[in-house]
Design a protein around this motif. Structure first.
Motif, PDB file in Angstrom:
ATOM      1  N   VAL A 373       0.840  -1.189   0.000  1.00  0.00           N
ATOM      2  CA  VAL A 373       0.000   0.000   0.000  1.00  0.00           C
ATOM      3  C   VAL A 373       0.878   1.242   0.000  1.00  0.00           C
ATOM      4  CG1 VAL A 373      -1.788   1.263   1.271  1.00  0.00           C
ATOM      5  CG2 VAL A 373      -1.796  -1.244   1.220  1.00  0.00           C
ATOM      6  N   PRO A 374       0.573   2.236  -0.823  1.00  0.00           N
ATOM      7  CA  PRO A 374       1.382   3.463  -0.849  1.00  0.00           C
ATOM      8  C   PRO A 374       1.464   4.109   0.534  1.00  0.00           C
ATOM      9  CG  PRO A 374      -0.146   3.427  -2.690  1.00  0.00           C
ATOM     10  CD  PRO A 374      -0.513   2.281  -1.817  1.00  0.00           C
ATOM     11  N   GLY A 375       2.682   4.449   0.927  1.00  0.00           N
ATOM     12  CA  GLY A 375       2.894   5.098   2.207  1.00  0.00           C
ATOM     13  C   GLY A 375       2.880   4.162   3.393  1.00  0.00           C
ATOM     14  N   GLY A 376       2.630   2.877   3.174  1.00  0.00           N
ATOM     15  CA  GLY A 376       2.565   1.943   4.277  1.00  0.00           C
ATOM     16  C   GLY A 376       3.904   1.331   4.604  1.00  0.00           C
ATOM     17  N   CYS A 377       3.966   0.698   5.765  1.00  0.00           N
ATOM     18  CA  CYS A 377       5.189   0.019   6.208  1.00  0.00           C
ATOM     19  C   CYS A 377       4.882  -1.462   6.361  1.00  0.00           C
ATOM     20  CB  CYS A 377       5.669   0.605   7.532  1.00  0.00           C
ATOM     21  SG  CYS A 377       7.160  -0.197   8.179  1.00  0.00           S
ATOM     22  N   THR A 378       5.606  -2.284   5.612  1.00  0.00           N
ATOM     23  CA  THR A 378       5.408  -3.728   5.637  1.00  0.00           C
ATOM     24  C   THR A 378       6.678  -4.401   6.107  1.00  0.00           C
ATOM     25  OG1 THR A 378       3.848  -3.610   3.786  1.00  0.00           O
ATOM     26  CG2 THR A 378       4.818  -5.760   4.262  1.00  0.00           C
ATOM     27  N   ALA A 379       6.572  -5.262   7.102  1.00  0.00           N
ATOM     28  CA  ALA A 379       7.720  -6.037   7.583  1.00  0.00           C
ATOM     29  C   ALA A 379       7.697  -7.410   6.928  1.00  0.00           C
ATOM     30  CB  ALA A 379       7.680  -6.171   9.098  1.00  0.00           C
ATOM     31  N   VAL A 380       8.883  -7.925   6.612  1.00  0.00           N
ATOM     32  CA  VAL A 380       9.020  -9.255   6.024  1.00  0.00           C
ATOM     33  C   VAL A 380       9.808 -10.111   7.011  1.00  0.00           C
ATOM     34  CG1 VAL A 380       9.857 -10.610   4.080  1.00  0.00           C
ATOM     35  CG2 VAL A 380       9.007  -8.298   3.701  1.00  0.00           C
ATOM     36  N   VAL A 381       9.216 -11.213   7.450  1.00  0.00           N
ATOM     37  CA  VAL A 381       9.875 -12.091   8.404  1.00  0.00           C
ATOM     38  C   VAL A 381       9.865 -13.513   7.848  1.00  0.00           C
ATOM     39  CG1 VAL A 381       9.158 -10.627  10.332  1.00  0.00           C
ATOM     40  CG2 VAL A 381       7.785 -12.617   9.707  1.00  0.00           C
ATOM     41  N   GLY A 382      10.716 -14.331   8.411  1.00  0.00           N
ATOM     42  CA  GLY A 382      10.783 -15.720   7.977  1.00  0.00           C
ATOM     43  C   GLY A 382      12.081 -16.349   8.418  1.00  0.00           C
ATOM     44  N   ALA A 383      12.111 -17.652   8.400  1.00  0.00           N
ATOM     45  CA  ALA A 383      13.332 -18.360   8.780  1.00  0.00           C
ATOM     46  C   ALA A 383      14.407 -18.147   7.720  1.00  0.00           C
ATOM     47  CB  ALA A 383      13.027 -19.854   8.942  1.00  0.00           C
ATOM     48  N   SER A 384      15.642 -18.478   8.082  1.00  0.00           N
ATOM     49  CA  SER A 384      16.746 -18.360   7.135  1.00  0.00           C
ATOM     50  C   SER A 384      16.474 -19.241   5.916  1.00  0.00           C
ATOM     51  CB  SER A 384      18.050 -18.788   7.808  1.00  0.00           C
ATOM     52  OG  SER A 384      19.113 -18.745   6.894  1.00  0.00           O
ATOM     53  N   GLY A 385      16.642 -18.654   4.713  1.00  0.00           N
ATOM     54  CA  GLY A 385      16.393 -19.393   3.492  1.00  0.00           C
ATOM     55  C   GLY A 385      14.961 -19.350   3.018  1.00  0.00           C
ATOM     56  N   ALA A 386      14.121 -18.559   3.688  1.00  0.00           N
ATOM     57  CA  ALA A 386      12.715 -18.497   3.296  1.00  0.00           C
ATOM     58  C   ALA A 386      12.510 -17.698   2.020  1.00  0.00           C
ATOM     59  CB  ALA A 386      11.877 -17.902   4.426  1.00  0.00           C
ATOM     60  N   GLY A 387      13.490 -16.857   1.638  1.00  0.00           N
ATOM     61  CA  GLY A 387      13.374 -16.066   0.412  1.00  0.00           C
ATOM     62  C   GLY A 387      13.151 -14.592   0.647  1.00  0.00           C
ATOM     63  N   LYS A 388      13.446 -14.110   1.852  1.00  0.00           N
ATOM     64  CA  LYS A 388      13.169 -12.706   2.203  1.00  0.00           C
ATOM     65  C   LYS A 388      13.976 -11.745   1.330  1.00  0.00           C
ATOM     66  CE  LYS A 388      14.463 -13.229   6.502  1.00  0.00           C
ATOM     67  NZ  LYS A 388      14.843 -14.647   6.450  1.00  0.00           N
ATOM     68  N   THR A 389      15.274 -11.976   1.214  1.00  0.00           N
ATOM     69  CA  THR A 389      16.128 -11.062   0.444  1.00  0.00           C
ATOM     70  C   THR A 389      15.765 -11.084  -1.029  1.00  0.00           C
ATOM     71  OG1 THR A 389      17.982 -11.114   1.981  1.00  0.00           O
ATOM     72  CG2 THR A 389      18.505 -10.669  -0.307  1.00  0.00           C
ATOM     73  N   VAL A 390      15.421 -12.244  -1.544  1.00  0.00           N
ATOM     74  CA  VAL A 390      15.018 -12.322  -2.951  1.00  0.00           C
ATOM     75  C   VAL A 390      13.716 -11.565  -3.157  1.00  0.00           C
ATOM     76  CG1 VAL A 390      14.368 -13.865  -4.824  1.00  0.00           C
ATOM     77  CG2 VAL A 390      16.230 -14.490  -3.294  1.00  0.00           C
ATOM     78  N   LEU A 391      12.785 -11.707  -2.221  1.00  0.00           N
ATOM     79  CA  LEU A 391      11.499 -11.021  -2.344  1.00  0.00           C
ATOM     80  C   LEU A 391      11.689  -9.509  -2.436  1.00  0.00           C
ATOM     81  CD1 LEU A 391       8.373 -11.030  -2.218  1.00  0.00           C
ATOM     82  CD2 LEU A 391       8.585 -10.864   0.270  1.00  0.00           C
ATOM     83  N   VAL A 392      12.442  -8.934  -1.503  1.00  0.00           N
ATOM     84  CA  VAL A 392      12.603  -7.472  -1.517  1.00  0.00           C
ATOM     85  C   VAL A 392      13.522  -7.044  -2.660  1.00  0.00           C
ATOM     86  CG1 VAL A 392      12.176  -7.323   0.956  1.00  0.00           C
ATOM     87  CG2 VAL A 392      14.541  -7.527   0.145  1.00  0.00           C
ATOM     88  N   GLY A 393      14.406  -7.952  -3.110  1.00  0.00           N
ATOM     89  CA  GLY A 393      15.283  -7.617  -4.229  1.00  0.00           C
ATOM     90  C   GLY A 393      14.555  -7.515  -5.549  1.00  0.00           C
ATOM     91  N   LEU A 394      13.365  -8.095  -5.645  1.00  0.00           N
ATOM     92  CA  LEU A 394      12.606  -8.037  -6.888  1.00  0.00           C
ATOM     93  C   LEU A 394      12.176  -6.620  -7.236  1.00  0.00           C
ATOM     94  CD1 LEU A 394      10.353 -11.186  -6.362  1.00  0.00           C
ATOM     95  CD2 LEU A 394      12.046 -10.898  -8.180  1.00  0.00           C
ATOM     96  N   LEU A 395      11.914  -5.799  -6.230  1.00  0.00           N
ATOM     97  CA  LEU A 395      11.425  -4.443  -6.492  1.00  0.00           C
ATOM     98  C   LEU A 395      12.465  -3.601  -7.221  1.00  0.00           C
ATOM     99  CD1 LEU A 395       9.597  -3.647  -3.139  1.00  0.00           C
ATOM    100  CD2 LEU A 395       8.587  -4.268  -5.328  1.00  0.00           C
ATOM    101  N   GLY A 396      13.733  -3.810  -6.905  1.00  0.00           N
ATOM    102  CA  GLY A 396      14.795  -3.037  -7.548  1.00  0.00           C
ATOM    103  C   GLY A 396      15.454  -3.756  -8.702  1.00  0.00           C
ATOM    104  N   ARG A 397      14.839  -4.850  -9.147  1.00  0.00           N
ATOM    105  CA  ARG A 397      15.366  -5.656 -10.254  1.00  0.00           C
ATOM    106  C   ARG A 397      16.736  -6.241  -9.911  1.00  0.00           C
ATOM    107  NH1 ARG A 397      14.015  -2.393 -15.011  1.00  0.00           N
ATOM    108  NH2 ARG A 397      16.148  -1.639 -15.030  1.00  0.00           N
ATOM    109  N   LEU A 398      16.998  -6.429  -8.619  1.00  0.00           N
ATOM    110  CA  LEU A 398      18.222  -7.129  -8.225  1.00  0.00           C
ATOM    111  C   LEU A 398      18.086  -8.623  -8.516  1.00  0.00           C
ATOM    112  CD1 LEU A 398      19.004  -5.356  -4.837  1.00  0.00           C
ATOM    113  CD2 LEU A 398      19.544  -4.651  -7.168  1.00  0.00           C
ATOM    114  N   TYR A 399      16.876  -9.086  -8.499  1.00  0.00           N
ATOM    115  CA  TYR A 399      16.535 -10.424  -8.984  1.00  0.00           C
ATOM    116  C   TYR A 399      15.390 -10.262  -9.971  1.00  0.00           C
ATOM    117  CZ  TYR A 399      19.130 -12.069  -4.894  1.00  0.00           C
ATOM    118  OH  TYR A 399      20.102 -12.298  -3.963  1.00  0.00           O
ATOM    119  N   ARG A 400      15.263 -11.196 -10.892  1.00  0.00           N
ATOM    120  CA  ARG A 400      14.168 -11.164 -11.850  1.00  0.00           C
ATOM    121  C   ARG A 400      13.330 -12.433 -11.708  1.00  0.00           C
ATOM    122  NH1 ARG A 400      18.171  -9.579 -15.941  1.00  0.00           N
ATOM    123  NH2 ARG A 400      18.270  -7.313 -16.002  1.00  0.00           N
ATOM    124  N   PRO A 401      12.029 -12.297 -11.816  1.00  0.00           N
ATOM    125  CA  PRO A 401      11.170 -13.489 -11.680  1.00  0.00           C
ATOM    126  C   PRO A 401      11.248 -14.384 -12.904  1.00  0.00           C
ATOM    127  CG  PRO A 401       9.847 -11.563 -12.204  1.00  0.00           C
ATOM    128  CD  PRO A 401      11.252 -11.066 -11.995  1.00  0.00           C
TER     129      PRO A 401
END
Length: 589
Positions: A373-401
């Motif tokens: 949501v615009p202007g909102g704050c979303t936290a991403v949690v999960g165990a190691s290896g759950a895919g957190k860094t890949v998920l947030v990296g998609l927004l900046g095209r650091l990873y591609r789907p």
């Protein structure tokens, strides 16, 4: 899971070039020097072919001058040919050196770009020592291939023309030379494969030593604390016997080839002198013609010697193959279409639809659907290896789907150019790098137009101004000279994200090294300065998750839940995700 660093530039969609394609591209990258080098080579070749005939004419004009041609004319012609040859050789050397330097620089830039893109591609890591070797000596060797290839082709062309000219001067001398040339070719073929194989083994083993040494230097504190210096030295130097063996094989092949050619050259000269001398004695040849025959035979012999350069080219091509392996490393997902600038502003709405990402043969994210949501704050949690860094990296095209789309403010991120994307999404990482000559440049790195006030305000928001102001040079301190703790480094990374002034700010566990009090202060300041901006925060701490509007709970690449922290807290598996139970209890609903 691999974490991208802030200084990494946008990965380009790779082509996976072979060594041949890479070298051809390097040659085409320096067209002006290539043209000059080829032109100078042709002129030098013509001079070398004319020189024996001019020398023969000069000698015969002195010994038996023909009617109407004085010795001075023939001598002047010889001098002109020699001068042209010297000038063209000098020009060719200058053009060749310039071309090699530019080709090497271009190859190194491509290699660096490939290594940076590799950090996001999910392919196997390249050890730092191996990467350094590929970008230094190996790139320099590969950069010489275009120039050496031109030299070999020119030399072989000169040899063929010289053989024809020799046949015109004296067919018997040409026949004698032609009989011995195949011997040199057979010698070259005998040693070519063994030499290249030994050279490749040597490079690979040398890279292994460099990689082990780099790893040891990176972990030197652990090694000293563990008292394992001796064992580590043994580990680093373990490949040395294999390196010595590969080097010995390589130099043995070079030695055998060298002495074989060293014996062949005098044999050719002796045979040519004998046949040409016999021709003079029989009156079949003039003295000048005999000298010309010797000169043309020497040019043919030089062409045979070019086989040695062919072996060197083969070795350099082997080096180019190792460099090509890191150039434009394939990244996941389909190739993007043409990219264009996007809107200068927007609410910061982001949407992931049916996103699946596979890295190294493993599905890291599986059919993820998420709306920020615009202007909102979303936290991403999960165990190691759950895919957190890949998920947030998609927004900046650091990873591609591999499947699905990522849309920001109504536009697919694959449609946005790099400049627009950097104005749209800013990152703060857990282990940020500090590119730039000063701390001020490091903070403003993601925003080249940032002035001193922007940098200072960003540092203040991240509570980095406290320790920066204590440094003798303040914001002008080189990052390498600043004694920074892990928490201070993270605050500089947060300051850089603030200075970027993007619509969406991604904080990838970038407060993990802060103490609780400082973390609370920094988060409160960031919430103030980033008010109205969309925030996506990867965290392992319950207070941070509790402060967010909603929490995305990732489990084995899927979104297990998307709800406020208070609603999720009743699940014991959710509570187990956080770093300390004490911190979690502090925010228990």
């Amino acid at each position: 899971m691999r974490r991208p660093s802030a200084e990494l530039s946008e990965p380009t969609q790779p082509t996976g070039p072979t060594a041949s394609r890479l070298l051809w591209a390097a040659a085409r990258h320096t067209p002006a020097t290539a043209v000059v080098s080829i032109a100078a080579g042709v002129l030098a070749a013509a001079s070398s072919l004319l020189a024996p005939a001019a020398l023969a004419a000069a000698i015969d004009s002195v010994l038996a001058p023909p009617a109407g041609v004085g010795p001075s004319t023939a001598v002047l012609l010889l001098l002109a040919v020699v001068a042209t040859g010297v000038a063209s050789a000098a020009l060719g050397a200058l053009a060749t050196t310039t071309g090699v330097a530019r080709s090497t620089a271009w190859l190194r830039r491509r290699g660096v770009a490939g290594l940076l893109a590799r950090g996001f591609s999910g392919s196997a890591d390249v050890p730092a020592g191996d990467a350094t070797a590929r970008l230094t000596g190996i790139a320099a060797a590969a950069g010489r291939v275009p120039a050496m290839t031109v030299g070999v082709l020119t030399g072989l062309l000169v040899a063929v023309v010289a053989l024809v000219a020799l046949a015109l001067v004296d067919v018997w001398t040409a026949a004698a030379v032609l009989t011995l040339v195949p011997v040199g070719v057979l010698l070259a073929r005998r040693f070519a494969r063994r030499t290249v194989d030994a050279f490749t083994d040597y490079q690979q083993t040398q890279a292994a030593v460099a990689a082990r040494l780099t790893d040891a230097l990176a972990g030197r504190r652990t090694i000293r604390a563990s008292g394992t210096v001796g064992a580590e030295i043994t580990r680093v130097l373990a490949p040395l016997p294999a390196l010595r063996a590969a080097g010995a094989r390589f130099w043995a092949q070079q030695r055998d080839l060298g002495w074989s050619f060293a014996l062949l050259a005098p044999v050719v000269r002796i045979v040519v002198l004998a046949v040409a001398g016999l021709g003079v004695a029989q009156g079949r040849l003039t003295v000048g013609a005999a000298v010309a025959a010797v000169g043309y035979a020497e040019l043919v012999l030089n062409g045979v010697r070019a086989v040695d350069t062919v072996l060197e080219i083969a070795q350099c091509r082997a080096a180019a193959a190792r460099l090509a392996a890191i150039v434009d490393e394939p990244s996941p997902g389909p190739a993007p279409g043409p990219r264009q600038p996007g809107p200068a502003s927007g609410p910061g709405r982001a949407r992931l639809s049916g996103v699946t990402v596979r890295l190294a043969g493993r599905t890291v994210l599986d059919d993820v659907n998420l709306l920020l949501v615009p202007g909102g704050c979303t936290a991403v949690v999960g165990a190691s290896g759950a895919g957190k860094t890949v998920l947030v990296g998609l927004l900046g095209r650091l990873y591609r789907p591999d499947e699905g789309v990522v849309v920001v403010d109504g536009r697919s991120i694959d449609e946005l150019d790099a400049a627009t994307l950097r104005r749209t999404v800013a990152y703060a990482f857990e282990r940020p790098a500090l590119p730039g000559a000063t701390l001020a440049e490091a903070i403003g790195y993601g925003r080249p137009d940032a002035d001193d006030r922007t940098v200072a305000d960003a540092a203040r928001a991240a509570h980095a101004d406290r320790f920066v102001d204590m440094l003798p040079l303040g914001y002008r301190t080189p990052p390498a000279d600043a004694p920074l703790s892990g928490g201070e480094l993270q605050r500089l990374g947060l300051a850089r994200a603030v200075a970027q002034d993007a619509r969406i700010t991604v904080v990838d566990d970038a407060t993990a090294s802060l103490d609780s009090a400082t973390e609370a202060e920094v988060e409160q300041a960031l919430a103030t300065v980033l008010r109205g901006r969309t925030r996506l925060i990867v965290t392992r701490k319950a207070p941070t998750a509790a402060a967010a509007d909603r929490v995305v709970w990732l489990h084995e690449g899927r979104i297990r839940a998307h709800a406020p922290h208070a609603e999720l807290w009743g699940n014991p598996e959710y509570r187990a995700l956080f770093v300390t139970a004490g911190a979690a209890m502090a925010v228990t609903p």
